[in-house]
Design an enzyme around this catalytic site. Structure first.
Site, mmCIF file in Angstrom:
data_model
loop_
_atom_site.group_PDB
_atom_site.id
_atom_site.type_symbol
_atom_site.label_atom_id
_atom_site.label_comp_id
_atom_site.label_asym_id
_atom_site.label_seq_id
_atom_site.Cartn_x
_atom_site.Cartn_y
_atom_site.Cartn_z
ATOM 1 N N LYS A 42 15.229 -8.048 10.523
ATOM 2 C CA LYS A 42 15.919 -9.098 9.753
ATOM 3 C C LYS A 42 17.316 -9.304 10.328
ATOM 4 O O LYS A 42 18.081 -8.356 10.478
ATOM 5 C CB LYS A 42 16.028 -8.686 8.283
ATOM 6 C CG LYS A 42 16.775 -9.699 7.430
ATOM 7 C CD LYS A 42 16.663 -9.359 5.954
ATOM 8 C CE LYS A 42 17.780 -8.531 5.414
ATOM 9 N NZ LYS A 42 19.090 -9.195 5.300
ATOM 10 N N ASP A 69 17.501 -14.421 7.931
ATOM 11 C CA ASP A 69 17.902 -14.388 6.509
ATOM 12 C C ASP A 69 19.232 -15.128 6.341
ATOM 13 O O ASP A 69 20.270 -14.509 6.151
ATOM 14 C CB ASP A 69 18.009 -12.912 6.091
ATOM 15 C CG ASP A 69 18.460 -12.716 4.656
ATOM 16 O OD1 ASP A 69 18.305 -13.648 3.843
ATOM 17 O OD2 ASP A 69 18.968 -11.619 4.343
ATOM 18 N N LYS A 71 19.507 -17.851 4.134
ATOM 19 C CA LYS A 71 19.522 -18.378 2.759
ATOM 20 C C LYS A 71 20.145 -19.769 2.692
ATOM 21 O O LYS A 71 21.164 -19.991 2.019
ATOM 22 C CB LYS A 71 20.300 -17.432 1.821
ATOM 23 C CG LYS A 71 19.764 -16.012 1.767
ATOM 24 C CD LYS A 71 20.513 -15.162 0.747
ATOM 25 C CE LYS A 71 19.987 -13.758 0.638
ATOM 26 N NZ LYS A 71 20.288 -12.885 1.799
ATOM 27 N N ASP A 74 21.614 -26.525 0.638
ATOM 28 C CA ASP A 74 22.405 -27.725 0.934
ATOM 29 C C ASP A 74 21.546 -28.937 0.557
ATOM 30 O O ASP A 74 20.492 -28.769 -0.070
ATOM 31 C CB ASP A 74 22.768 -27.717 2.446
ATOM 32 C CG ASP A 74 24.097 -28.420 2.733
ATOM 33 O OD1 ASP A 74 24.273 -29.551 2.217
ATOM 34 O OD2 ASP A 74 24.928 -27.869 3.458
ATOM 35 N N THR A 130 19.904 -10.357 -6.579
ATOM 36 C CA THR A 130 19.882 -9.140 -7.411
ATOM 37 C C THR A 130 21.287 -8.676 -7.778
ATOM 38 O O THR A 130 21.458 -7.816 -8.632
ATOM 39 C CB THR A 130 19.118 -7.989 -6.707
ATOM 40 O OG1 THR A 130 19.542 -7.941 -5.358
ATOM 41 C CG2 THR A 130 17.632 -8.204 -6.761
ATOM 42 N N ARG A 221 19.999 0.604 5.530
ATOM 43 C CA ARG A 221 20.651 1.880 5.859
ATOM 44 C C ARG A 221 19.750 3.106 5.958
ATOM 45 O O ARG A 221 19.993 3.942 6.833
ATOM 46 C CB ARG A 221 21.809 2.117 4.872
ATOM 47 C CG ARG A 221 22.951 1.151 5.147
ATOM 48 C CD ARG A 221 23.861 0.965 3.974
ATOM 49 N NE ARG A 221 23.213 0.220 2.899
ATOM 50 C CZ ARG A 221 23.789 -0.091 1.755
ATOM 51 N NH1 ARG A 221 25.031 0.287 1.532
ATOM 52 N NH2 ARG A 221 23.145 -0.785 0.847
HETATM 53 O O1 C5P Z 1 20.902 -0.975 3.483
HETATM 54 P P1 C5P Z 1 19.969 -1.573 2.467
HETATM 55 O O2 C5P Z 1 18.556 -1.013 2.546
HETATM 56 O O3 C5P Z 1 20.526 -1.555 1.067
HETATM 57 O O4 C5P Z 1 19.863 -3.104 2.948
HETATM 58 C C1 C5P Z 1 19.175 -4.066 2.223
HETATM 59 C C2 C5P Z 1 19.206 -5.389 2.925
HETATM 60 O O5 C5P Z 1 18.569 -6.325 2.073
HETATM 61 C C3 C5P Z 1 20.582 -5.943 3.216
HETATM 62 O O6 C5P Z 1 20.486 -6.726 4.427
HETATM 63 C C4 C5P Z 1 20.864 -6.837 2.032
HETATM 64 O O7 C5P Z 1 21.716 -7.897 2.347
HETATM 65 C C5 C5P Z 1 19.474 -7.364 1.735
HETATM 66 N N1 C5P Z 1 19.283 -7.816 0.360
HETATM 67 C C6 C5P Z 1 19.462 -6.995 -0.749
HETATM 68 N N2 C5P Z 1 19.253 -7.494 -2.010
HETATM 69 C C7 C5P Z 1 18.892 -8.762 -2.174
HETATM 70 C C8 C5P Z 1 18.700 -9.588 -1.089
HETATM 71 C C9 C5P Z 1 18.911 -9.065 0.185
HETATM 72 O O8 C5P Z 1 19.786 -5.821 -0.603
HETATM 73 N N3 C5P Z 1 18.659 -9.205 -3.380
#
Ligand code: C5P
Length: 244
Positions: A42, A69, A71, A74, A130, A221
């Site tokens: 992603k 990603d 998003k 517009d 979220t 992460r």
């Molecule tokens: O590091 P981690 O596993 O928390 O990363 C989650 C990824 O998913 C990040 O790129 C974050 O921007 C994305 N994301 C999220 N919650 C959302 C939409 C996208 O954590 N509702």
């Protein structure tokens, strides 16, 4: 497209690794440890803004399925044109905000349809971020609970012809019931058993998220900061394959 929550997708990994890196060089070094059978990738706003479309093309040329990603949100013409250009990069999936409305989502979908069904990227929607809670929703003038809004916008995305939505693993069961098994559910907030939650509040393990109905898991992460990301991915893929 047929995707069931616990069936095999052949070599098609359910894992989408979030390349949340500030520099192309760091991302490239990380990606050199992976291969397209282990995961999809992603690219979000940070890396895209730094490294640009040519970096996305590099990932695609290495054989990775790339979820762009960005998003988009517009007016319909602008979003449709952006989606069309994004499809030219060869990405596997892209997204728009469902709150941009039916006209915007239909225009995006039509722009991608013009690319031909075979090579068309998947188009999914963000319903309610979220990070938004009940008081944020009220403040921006949305009535109802976050779940009510996710349901409403999920159904709107479906009826506008989108392929699925990004959602929390807590919402997958409801969305499966409302939108059907074929509607693609992409779920972030995934944590390995016993690992640090970081800033994510509502988390699920990979196995539980797939059991709850997610098709694809966005993992950042827990993989990007692991000493041996390859090993972590192999372990998660093996765990998921055992669900079949
Ligand atoms: O590091 P981690 O596993 O928390 O990363 C989650 C990824 O998913 C990040 O790129 C974050 O921007 C994305 N994301 C999220 N919650 C959302 C939409 C996208 O954590 N509702």
């Amino acid at each position: 497209m047929t995707i069931s929550n616990v069936s095999s997708l052949d070599d098609d990994s359910r894992i989408i690794v979030a390349l949340d890196f500030p520099e192309a060089k760091i991302a490239e070094e990380f990606v050199s440890k992976l291969d397209p059978k282990l995961c999809k990738l992603k690219v979000g706003k940070e890396l895209f803004t730094r490294a640009g479309p040519s970096f996305v093309e590099v990932l695609v040329s290495k054989g990775f399925d790339v979820f762009l990603d960005l998003k988009f949100h517009d007016i319909p013409n602008t979003v449709a044109s952006a989606c069309s250009v994004a499809a030219d990069l060869g990405v596997w999936m892209m997204n728009v905000h469902a709150s941009g409305g039916r006209g915007m989502m239909e225009a995006a979908r039509e722009a991608l349809d013009k690319k031909g069904q075979d090579g068309r990227p998947l188009l999914i929607a963000v319903t309610i971020l979220t990070s938004i809670d009940q008081s944020d929703l009220s403040e921006i003038g949305f009535s109802g609970t976050p779940e009510d809004n996710v349901r409403r916008l999920g159904l709107l995305a479906k009826s506008a012809g989108l392929d699925g939505v990004v959602c929390s693993a807590m919402e997958t069961e409801m969305l499966r019931k409302e939108c059907g098994r074929e509607f693609v559910l992409v779920t972030p907030g995934i944590r390995l058993a016993g690992s640090d939650k970081g800033d994510q509040k509502r988390v699920m393990t990979p196995v539980n998220a797939i059991r709850a109905g997610s098709h694809y898991l966005v993992i950042g992460r827990p993989v990007t900061q692991a000493g041996d990301p390859r090993k972590i991915l192999i372990n998660i893929n093996n765990e998921l394959n055992r669900l079949i």
